[in-house]
Design a protein around this motif. Sequence first.
Motif, mmCIF file in Angstrom:
data_model
loop_
_atom_site.group_PDB
_atom_site.id
_atom_site.type_symbol
_atom_site.label_atom_id
_atom_site.label_comp_id
_atom_site.label_asym_id
_atom_site.label_seq_id
_atom_site.Cartn_x
_atom_site.Cartn_y
_atom_site.Cartn_z
ATOM 1 N N ARG A 22 -4.181 0.940 4.568
ATOM 2 C CA ARG A 22 -4.768 -0.276 5.136
ATOM 3 C C ARG A 22 -6.234 -0.444 4.711
ATOM 4 N NH1 ARG A 22 -3.369 0.505 11.319
ATOM 5 N NH2 ARG A 22 -3.683 2.653 10.625
ATOM 6 N N GLY A 23 -6.566 -1.647 4.275
ATOM 7 C CA GLY A 23 -7.954 -1.988 3.968
ATOM 8 C C GLY A 23 -8.485 -1.456 2.654
ATOM 9 N N LEU A 24 -7.646 -0.802 1.857
ATOM 10 C CA LEU A 24 -8.126 -0.255 0.588
ATOM 11 C C LEU A 24 -7.986 -1.286 -0.530
ATOM 12 C CD1 LEU A 24 -6.587 3.350 0.722
ATOM 13 C CD2 LEU A 24 -8.994 2.726 1.031
ATOM 14 N N SER A 25 -8.988 -1.305 -1.431
ATOM 15 C CA SER A 25 -8.929 -2.204 -2.585
ATOM 16 C C SER A 25 -7.872 -1.713 -3.572
ATOM 17 C CB SER A 25 -10.286 -2.212 -3.307
ATOM 18 O OG SER A 25 -11.288 -2.759 -2.492
ATOM 19 N N CYS A 26 -7.321 -2.668 -4.337
ATOM 20 C CA CYS A 26 -6.448 -2.291 -5.446
ATOM 21 C C CYS A 26 -7.250 -1.448 -6.429
ATOM 22 C CB CYS A 26 -5.949 -3.544 -6.178
ATOM 23 S SG CYS A 26 -4.643 -4.381 -5.287
ATOM 24 N N PRO A 27 -6.702 -0.474 -7.112
ATOM 25 C CA PRO A 27 -5.316 -0.010 -7.056
ATOM 26 C C PRO A 27 -5.152 1.237 -6.180
ATOM 27 C CG PRO A 27 -6.350 0.955 -8.962
ATOM 28 C CD PRO A 27 -7.436 0.243 -8.169
ATOM 29 N N LEU A 28 -6.076 1.452 -5.230
ATOM 30 C CA LEU A 28 -6.021 2.702 -4.454
ATOM 31 C C LEU A 28 -4.705 2.866 -3.688
ATOM 32 C CD1 LEU A 28 -9.747 2.825 -3.357
ATOM 33 C CD2 LEU A 28 -8.596 4.548 -4.736
ATOM 34 N N ASP A 48 -1.745 -3.345 4.633
ATOM 35 C CA ASP A 48 -1.990 -4.692 5.147
ATOM 36 C C ASP A 48 -2.167 -5.766 4.072
ATOM 37 O OD1 ASP A 48 -4.402 -3.799 4.255
ATOM 38 O OD2 ASP A 48 -5.461 -3.995 6.164
ATOM 39 N N ARG A 107 -11.276 -10.442 6.592
ATOM 40 C CA ARG A 107 -11.514 -9.001 6.535
ATOM 41 C C ARG A 107 -12.933 -8.746 6.069
ATOM 42 N NH1 ARG A 107 -6.831 -6.992 4.616
ATOM 43 N NH2 ARG A 107 -8.061 -5.336 3.698
ATOM 44 N N SER A 160 -16.085 -3.435 3.453
ATOM 45 C CA SER A 160 -15.937 -2.478 2.357
ATOM 46 C C SER A 160 -17.133 -2.623 1.414
ATOM 47 C CB SER A 160 -14.624 -2.729 1.611
ATOM 48 O OG SER A 160 -14.547 -1.872 0.483
ATOM 49 N N ARG A 172 -20.736 -4.496 -3.580
ATOM 50 C CA ARG A 172 -19.908 -5.504 -4.235
ATOM 51 C C ARG A 172 -20.752 -6.665 -4.751
ATOM 52 N NH1 ARG A 172 -14.352 -4.768 -3.377
ATOM 53 N NH2 ARG A 172 -13.948 -3.021 -1.975
ATOM 54 N N ASN A 228 -14.182 5.184 -4.220
ATOM 55 C CA ASN A 228 -13.636 4.346 -3.155
ATOM 56 C C ASN A 228 -14.798 3.666 -2.441
ATOM 57 O OD1 ASN A 228 -12.320 3.234 -0.962
ATOM 58 N ND2 ASN A 228 -11.072 5.040 -0.549
ATOM 59 N N GLY A 282 -14.462 2.227 0.337
ATOM 60 C CA GLY A 282 -14.166 2.285 1.767
ATOM 61 C C GLY A 282 -13.195 1.202 2.198
ATOM 62 N N ARG A 283 -12.633 1.385 3.395
ATOM 63 C CA ARG A 283 -11.639 0.440 3.902
ATOM 64 C C ARG A 283 -12.317 -0.788 4.498
ATOM 65 N NH1 ARG A 283 -6.509 3.162 4.805
ATOM 66 N NH2 ARG A 283 -6.787 5.403 4.548
ATOM 67 N N SER A 284 -11.699 -1.931 4.265
ATOM 68 C CA SER A 284 -12.119 -3.112 5.010
ATOM 69 C C SER A 284 -11.246 -3.173 6.257
ATOM 70 C CB SER A 284 -11.936 -4.373 4.165
ATOM 71 O OG SER A 284 -10.559 -4.605 3.949
ATOM 72 N N LEU A 304 -14.485 -3.131 -8.395
ATOM 73 C CA LEU A 304 -14.378 -4.172 -7.361
ATOM 74 C C LEU A 304 -12.940 -4.366 -6.893
ATOM 75 C CD1 LEU A 304 -16.736 -6.932 -8.802
ATOM 76 C CD2 LEU A 304 -16.966 -5.866 -6.546
ATOM 77 N N GLY A 305 -11.977 -3.901 -7.675
ATOM 78 C CA GLY A 305 -10.571 -4.100 -7.323
ATOM 79 C C GLY A 305 -10.013 -5.402 -7.872
#
Lengths: 72, 356
Positions: A8-14, A35, B81, B84, B89, B144, B146-148, B287-288
């Motif tokens: 949850r909440g991780l950016s691609c591609p994690l 998510d 959201r 992160s 960013r 990483n 971090g999570r959003s 950045l993803g």
Amino acid sequence: MGERVDVRGLSCPLPLMKVKAVMDRGATEIKVHGDTPAARENITRLAENRNYAVTEERTTPGEWKLVLTSEG
Amino acid sequence: MKNQNAWIILTGATIGLFGALLVKLGNPGNMGYCIACFIRDITGALGLHRAANVQYIRPEISGLVLGAFVTALAAGEFRVREGSAPLVRFVLGALMMIGALVFLGCPLRGILRLAGGDLNALVGLAGFIAGVAAGLQFLKRGFNLGRSSVSKFRAGGYVLPLVSVGLLLLLVIKPVFDVKAGGPLFFSQAPPGSLHAPVLLALLAGLAGGFLAQRTRLCLSGGFRDFFLVRDTYLLKGYGLIFLVALILNIILGQFKPGFLNQPVAHTSFVWNFLGLFLVGLCAILLGGCPLRQLILAGEGDTDAAMAVFGMVAGAALAHNFMLASSPTGPTFYGQVAVVLGIIITGAIGLVYREV
């Protein structure tokens, strides 16, 4: 052996990388909790390519839970 | 998964079609879509940089954001959201823009330039792929941001869609506050900023692109990344089709001119075309998602992606105020320094932000 991965909440591609890492360790049942729709589709494609059956469990709106199972 | 393939085919065909058609209808050469150039033009139209020939409010950008916004709402995928590493960013967005303006285009324009016969784009795209590969090394070492998490307040998710509507209103109303000095808006009288397709068609192309890119998660850095990681070619198929359809249309419309020399809004420096998009690829992986993907994510309510978009605006202003952006005569000395510095800073971010 069931494994749980929370993406949850991780950016691609994690999300994809975390599930792949668990698969590479030989897990036969993986529960993935995430998510973002993109991660869900990415992981589903990976699972099907690696002959995992994909089923979905009910969860709260805006989130998803996939169960990936393989014969090993 | 057959359904997914139908979507990606429709997306590639539509974006390829508009990519060639918008040029025929008045956009600059090989610039049917360019996220970097268009955000740079908007930045200039707002007077945040004063490079006189690159100032116009490009409706395609508003269309992409609003198309993704409406589609995400309809699909139940609009989720606000945050959290992160927004500042990081922002910085990565700015550096990504500087890299793109040294090459003269985002990765999507790289594909469209190639479809117009501009072989310099091949060098740029090679750099982009190398940047993606380099970025993946940081990810494999635990990078990483971090999570959003879902925001307690929905308002943040509406910021970029509202800004997009505001820009369209400014374009239509064209307010003038200062008759003598000009402002608040500035519009180019000379190319490439003066060249643009009719507003409604450009907006339609943006809306269609936003709708389809939201459905398919279209992303060029994602395409190469997924192929390197797990040999997944889903996203690359989309870009392959964009290229093919734009190529065929360019040939039909007489817009296909193969070669390195005298290409529209392009220069021939191998090293800086390569390194410019190398920096873009590196930033996009951290950045993803590529510049287009950041716009789409922002439309879906991802406020961290919106920060990257605002970073791109800041990067565009810096690129022109500090003479970092290239021109058809080639890169500037300052631009070369900025790309090298940008790669170093991005690499440092890649090393510092690690899961322990």
